[in-house]
Design a protein around this motif. Structure first.
Motif, PDB file in Angstrom:
ATOM      1  N   MET A   1       0.843  -1.193   0.000  1.00 58.92           N
ATOM      2  CA  MET A   1       0.000   0.000   0.000  1.00 58.92           C
ATOM      3  C   MET A   1       0.885   1.252   0.000  1.00 58.92           C
ATOM      4  O   MET A   1       1.836   1.359   0.774  1.00 58.92           O
ATOM      5  N   THR A   2       0.598   2.187  -0.874  1.00 57.71           N
ATOM      6  CA  THR A   2       1.380   3.424  -0.964  1.00 57.71           C
ATOM      7  C   THR A   2       1.110   4.305   0.245  1.00 57.71           C
ATOM      8  O   THR A   2      -0.037   4.470   0.671  1.00 57.71           O
ATOM      9  N   ALA A   3       2.185   4.878   0.818  1.00 58.61           N
ATOM     10  CA  ALA A   3       2.024   5.745   1.976  1.00 58.61           C
ATOM     11  C   ALA A   3       1.290   7.022   1.590  1.00 58.61           C
ATOM     12  O   ALA A   3       1.418   7.514   0.464  1.00 58.61           O
ATOM     13  N   ARG A   4       0.530   7.540   2.521  1.00 58.84           N
ATOM     14  CA  ARG A   4      -0.167   8.807   2.295  1.00 58.84           C
ATOM     15  C   ARG A   4       0.864   9.921   2.140  1.00 58.84           C
ATOM     16  O   ARG A   4       1.832   9.994   2.889  1.00 58.84           O
ATOM     17  N   PRO A   5       0.688  10.825   1.175  1.00 59.64           N
ATOM     18  CA  PRO A   5       1.647  11.916   1.019  1.00 59.64           C
ATOM     19  C   PRO A   5       1.718  12.799   2.269  1.00 59.64           C
ATOM     20  O   PRO A   5       0.721  13.005   2.963  1.00 59.64           O
ATOM     21  N   ALA A   6       2.916  13.302   2.535  1.00 55.19           N
ATOM     22  CA  ALA A   6       3.106  14.244   3.633  1.00 55.19           C
ATOM     23  C   ALA A   6       2.559  15.613   3.231  1.00 55.19           C
ATOM     24  O   ALA A   6       2.400  15.921   2.050  1.00 55.19           O
ATOM     25  N   LEU A   7       2.289  16.434   4.238  1.00 52.91           N
ATOM     26  CA  LEU A   7       1.811  17.797   4.019  1.00 52.91           C
ATOM     27  C   LEU A   7       2.872  18.780   4.493  1.00 52.91           C
ATOM     28  O   LEU A   7       3.217  18.811   5.676  1.00 52.91           O
ATOM     29  N   GLU A   8       3.384  19.570   3.555  1.00 51.12           N
ATOM     30  CA  GLU A   8       4.367  20.608   3.868  1.00 51.12           C
ATOM     31  C   GLU A   8       3.734  21.973   3.623  1.00 51.12           C
ATOM     32  O   GLU A   8       3.128  22.202   2.589  1.00 51.12           O
ATOM     33  N   ILE A   9       3.915  22.880   4.582  1.00 53.85           N
ATOM     34  CA  ILE A   9       3.355  24.228   4.481  1.00 53.85           C
ATOM     35  C   ILE A   9       4.495  25.247   4.458  1.00 53.85           C
ATOM     36  O   ILE A   9       5.404  25.197   5.292  1.00 53.85           O
ATOM     37  N   ALA A  10       4.435  26.162   3.494  1.00 55.04           N
ATOM     38  CA  ALA A  10       5.414  27.244   3.434  1.00 55.04           C
ATOM     39  C   ALA A  10       5.029  28.313   4.449  1.00 55.04           C
ATOM     40  O   ALA A  10       3.886  28.787   4.456  1.00 55.04           O
ATOM     41  N   VAL A  11       5.957  28.693   5.304  1.00 58.63           N
ATOM     42  CA  VAL A  11       5.687  29.690   6.343  1.00 58.63           C
ATOM     43  C   VAL A  11       6.802  30.725   6.364  1.00 58.63           C
ATOM     44  O   VAL A  11       7.898  30.504   5.838  1.00 58.63           O
ATOM     45  N   THR A  12       6.512  31.841   7.023  1.00 59.57           N
ATOM     46  CA  THR A  12       7.493  32.925   7.122  1.00 59.57           C
ATOM     47  C   THR A  12       7.715  33.380   8.567  1.00 59.57           C
ATOM     48  O   THR A  12       8.433  34.350   8.787  1.00 59.57           O
ATOM     49  N   SER A  13       7.108  32.678   9.531  1.00 61.91           N
ATOM     50  CA  SER A  13       7.169  33.157  10.917  1.00 61.91           C
ATOM     51  C   SER A  13       6.901  32.021  11.893  1.00 61.91           C
ATOM     52  O   SER A  13       6.350  30.980  11.513  1.00 61.91           O
ATOM     53  N   PRO A  14       7.253  32.216  13.169  1.00 60.65           N
ATOM     54  CA  PRO A  14       6.876  31.232  14.182  1.00 60.65           C
ATOM     55  C   PRO A  14       5.368  31.044  14.263  1.00 60.65           C
ATOM     56  O   PRO A  14       4.889  29.915  14.458  1.00 60.65           O
ATOM     57  N   ALA A  15       4.594  32.125  14.106  1.00 64.50           N
ATOM     58  CA  ALA A  15       3.138  32.007  14.146  1.00 64.50           C
ATOM     59  C   ALA A  15       2.641  31.115  13.017  1.00 64.50           C
ATOM     60  O   ALA A  15       1.714  30.306  13.202  1.00 64.50           O
ATOM     61  N   GLY A  16       3.247  31.239  11.833  1.00 65.07           N
ATOM     62  CA  GLY A  16       2.869  30.380  10.721  1.00 65.07           C
ATOM     63  C   GLY A  16       3.203  28.929  11.000  1.00 65.07           C
ATOM     64  O   GLY A  16       2.417  28.027  10.679  1.00 65.07           O
ATOM     65  N   ALA A  17       4.367  28.676  11.575  1.00 70.16           N
ATOM     66  CA  ALA A  17       4.750  27.306  11.922  1.00 70.16           C
ATOM     67  C   ALA A  17       3.809  26.728  12.965  1.00 70.16           C
ATOM     68  O   ALA A  17       3.451  25.545  12.921  1.00 70.16           O
ATOM     69  N   ARG A  18       3.381  27.561  13.906  1.00 72.01           N
ATOM     70  CA  ARG A  18       2.450  27.111  14.937  1.00 72.01           C
ATOM     71  C   ARG A  18       1.107  26.739  14.318  1.00 72.01           C
ATOM     72  O   ARG A  18       0.507  25.718  14.647  1.00 72.01           O
TER      73      ARG A  18
END
Length: 251
Positions: A1-18
């Motif tokens: 079974m193929t693994a589910r793709p990961a989700l990567e988000i582009a961020v510019t700040s700690p608030a975005g990473a949070r």
């Protein structure tokens, strides 16, 4: 079974990473000046975002514009690779092209080698320079020999949903390299991208930061931006959460 793709988000700040972490992202890509396509963030910003807990892939790009870099720029980016890794990056996102549109394997190899000098495993991703190359699939085929971890691509198209055929070909052409679909990704595109066999989906999940009421606006830069355009982007938690649900539904 193929693994589910990961989700990567582009961020510019700690608030975005949070916001990315709290709404189901697997990792973030960090840059500054997202409105210019992104450039290398400061060491202090890398440290602050890494403290939010998700793995941080840091864009190393010394300037906006094309991806044809001279020797001084490559040397600067080699130093930036080492700097952001020392500041806590889990990986770096790099790339360079020759003037005729081929992958600049010499420059990419130098950047990857700088990342490998760390005393821990570090991911090395080829960024969307590949989408401006003369032959993205041929460029992808070179990546295993360069030891890269993954490639971020829209398949050479303006948006990933329009480059599905090339993305599928890249998956076949670069065994052992994670192909990550990104560039103009909409939530409705996620099922088709997952079906193409990508290892991850990349979204900016961005929205323009609202202007504060009563603030005075005076144009400071070139280009004649309006008051509405002369702002920065922030991460939309709702878009991150919706992308997580869309990927989970592809299981």
């Amino acid at each position: 079974m193929t693994a589910r793709p990961a989700l990567e988000i582009a961020v510019t700040s700690p608030a975005g990473a949070r916001a990315a972490r709290e709404n189901g992202a697997d990792r973030v890509e960090l840059c500054t000046a997202l409105e210019l396509g992104g450039v290398t963030p400061s060491a202090a910003l890398v440290e602050a975002v890494a403290a939010e807990g998700l793995p941080v892939q840091v864009l190393v790009r010394c300037r906006p514009g094309d991806f044809v870099h001279d020797a001084d720029e490559v040397a600067l980016m080699v130093a930036e690779v080492r700097s952001v890794i020392a500041s806590g990056a889990a990986g770096v996102v790099v790339g360079a092209l020759t003037a005729d549109g081929a992958l600049d394997t010499g420059a990419v190899a130098r950047l990857a080698e700088a990342a490998r000098t760390a005393d821990r495993p570090v991911d090395v991703t080829l960024h969307r320079a590949i989408d401006q190359s003369a032959d993205p699939v041929a460029a992808a085929a070179l990546l295993p020999s360069l030891g890269l971890t993954r490639v971020l691509t829209s398949g050479g198209a303006p948006a990933a949903a329009e480059g599905l055929a090339a993305i599928t070909a890249m998956v076949a052409a670069a065994p052992g390299v994670e192909v990550m679909a990104g560039g103009g990704v909409r939530l409705a595109d996620i099922p088709a991208l997952a079906a193409a066999g990508v290892a991850a989906v990349h979204l900016s999940a961005k929205v323009r930061a609202p202007r504060r009421p009563g603030s005075v606006w005076v144009p400071l830069g070139a280009g004649g931006a309006s008051a509405e355009q002369d702002t920065h982007f922030v991460t939309d938690p709702g878009v991150v959460a919706a992308a997580r649900r869309a990927l989970d539904a592809t299981d």
